[in-house]
Design a protein around this motif. Structure first.
Motif, PDB file in Angstrom:
ATOM      1  N   HIS A  86       0.972  -1.115   0.030  1.00 28.68           N
ATOM      2  CA  HIS A  86       0.117  -0.039   0.128  1.00 28.68           C
ATOM      3  C   HIS A  86       1.074   1.203  -0.035  1.00 28.68           C
ATOM      4  CE1 HIS A  86      -3.417  -2.754   0.476  1.00 28.68           C
ATOM      5  NE2 HIS A  86      -2.967  -3.071   1.553  1.00 28.68           N
ATOM      6  N   ARG A 134       2.334   4.707  -1.020  1.00 29.78           N
ATOM      7  CA  ARG A 134       1.888   5.791  -1.783  1.00 29.78           C
ATOM      8  C   ARG A 134       3.165   6.788  -1.853  1.00 29.78           C
ATOM      9  NH1 ARG A 134      -1.588   3.779   1.337  1.00 29.78           N
ATOM     10  NH2 ARG A 134      -1.170   5.305   3.138  1.00 29.78           N
ATOM     11  N   ARG A 187       8.904   1.811  -9.316  1.00 33.30           N
ATOM     12  CA  ARG A 187       8.305   0.726  -9.941  1.00 33.30           C
ATOM     13  C   ARG A 187       8.840  -0.555  -9.973  1.00 33.30           C
ATOM     14  NH1 ARG A 187       6.551   1.544 -15.658  1.00 33.30           N
ATOM     15  NH2 ARG A 187       5.390  -0.233 -15.345  1.00 33.30           N
ATOM     16  N   ASP A 223       5.679  -2.796  -9.275  1.00 30.72           N
ATOM     17  CA  ASP A 223       4.421  -2.396  -9.814  1.00 30.72           C
ATOM     18  C   ASP A 223       3.080  -2.658  -8.607  1.00 30.72           C
ATOM     19  OD1 ASP A 223       5.253  -0.875 -11.899  1.00 30.72           O
ATOM     20  OD2 ASP A 223       4.478  -2.438 -13.110  1.00 30.72           O
ATOM     21  N   ASP A 256      -0.007   1.412  -4.244  1.00 28.78           N
ATOM     22  CA  ASP A 256      -1.391   2.081  -4.456  1.00 28.78           C
ATOM     23  C   ASP A 256      -1.384   3.471  -5.091  1.00 28.78           C
ATOM     24  OD1 ASP A 256      -2.231   0.165  -2.508  1.00 28.78           O
ATOM     25  OD2 ASP A 256      -2.793   1.455  -0.996  1.00 28.78           O
ATOM     26  N   GLY A 257      -0.240   4.360  -5.290  1.00 32.32           N
ATOM     27  CA  GLY A 257      -0.211   5.482  -5.873  1.00 32.32           C
ATOM     28  C   GLY A 257       0.968   6.021  -6.058  1.00 32.32           C
ATOM     29  N   SER A 312      -2.903  -0.551 -15.707  1.00 35.86           N
ATOM     30  CA  SER A 312      -2.999  -0.928 -14.527  1.00 35.86           C
ATOM     31  C   SER A 312      -1.898  -0.108 -13.620  1.00 35.86           C
ATOM     32  CB  SER A 312      -2.518  -2.333 -14.065  1.00 35.86           C
ATOM     33  OG  SER A 312      -1.087  -2.515 -14.311  1.00 35.86           O
ATOM     34  N   ASP A 337      -2.842   4.264 -14.312  1.00 37.07           N
ATOM     35  CA  ASP A 337      -4.138   4.733 -13.562  1.00 37.07           C
ATOM     36  C   ASP A 337      -3.713   5.035 -11.929  1.00 37.07           C
ATOM     37  OD1 ASP A 337      -5.603   4.281 -15.752  1.00 37.07           O
ATOM     38  OD2 ASP A 337      -6.553   2.293 -15.107  1.00 37.07           O
ATOM     39  N   LYS A 338      -2.854   4.491 -11.607  1.00 38.63           N
ATOM     40  CA  LYS A 338      -2.007   4.931 -10.277  1.00 38.63           C
ATOM     41  C   LYS A 338      -1.146   6.223 -10.173  1.00 38.63           C
ATOM     42  CE  LYS A 338      -0.873   0.684  -9.311  1.00 38.63           C
ATOM     43  NZ  LYS A 338      -0.422  -0.308  -8.736  1.00 38.63           N
ATOM     44  N   THR A 358      -0.302  10.088 -10.920  1.00 44.03           N
ATOM     45  CA  THR A 358      -1.006  11.469 -11.475  1.00 44.03           C
ATOM     46  C   THR A 358       0.465  12.364 -11.473  1.00 44.03           C
ATOM     47  OG1 THR A 358      -2.785  10.966 -10.240  1.00 44.03           O
ATOM     48  CG2 THR A 358      -2.432  13.226 -10.858  1.00 44.03           C
TER      49      THR A 358
END
Length: 171
Positions: A34, A36, A52, A57, A60-61, A85, A88-89, A91
């Motif tokens: 998890h 982030r 990554r 990979d 969570d983000g 996959s 999308d995580k 930004t």
């Protein structure tokens, strides 16, 4: 670091650290579930690639901050090529970081030399507290060419409430 400060000699510093350990030293940073990750000063995305790889990979983000327009354009293309996959995580925020929301000038070079300056492109500076409310970062890497003290003040709530691991460039 302790040996260097105690001896006051550069010989105490190892010169053979692999570049991948700059922000992800294995004795300090280990993949956790998890995760982030916040990358402040993404530049070419090298640390996100390493993140990554190290986390396989499974995270969570990622919140990536890069105000240099040339680097951000490169990163948008790079991130678009990620598997859905992963994409999308992740930004990308095209903002500088500070202790308050303000418009700053940014010298855009498309390299690690980009920085807030007295002239250049107008860029919106934001705080991590405001921008990442609800993200709850677990790991923050920051290499933003001298703006680190301001960005850390702008992350006071995150630091207090989430206690993320910090990899902060100091020079």
């Amino acid at each position: 670091q302790l040996a260097w400060h105690t001896a006051e000699e550069y010989v105490a510093l190892r010169s053979d650290y692999p570049p991948k350990e700059t922000y992800f030293a294995p004795d300090l940073v280990r993949p956790r579930p998890h995760e982030r990750y916040v990358d402040c000063g993404v530049c070419d995305g090298r640390e996100i690639d390493l993140f990554r790889h190290l986390w396989k990979d499974d995270f969570d983000g990622v919140a990536a901050f890069e105000p240099d327009k040339k680097s951000a354009a490169f990163l948008n293309e790079k991130f678009a090529a990620f598997p859905a996959s992963v994409r999308d995580k992740v930004t990308l925020y095209p903002n500088a970081l500070s202790d308050k929301r303000e418009v700053v000038y940014f010298s855009t070079t498309g390299s690690a030399a980009s920085a807030i300056s007295d002239e250049g492109d107008e860029v919106q500076a934001v705080t991590l507290d405001e921008t990442l409310a609800g993200f709850h970062p677990t790991l923050i890497k920051m290499d933003i060419e001298g703006a680190e003290p301001f960005a850390l003040r702008g992350a006071a709530c995150i630091l207090r409430e989430d206690a993320p691991l910090l990899a902060i460039c100091l020079y």
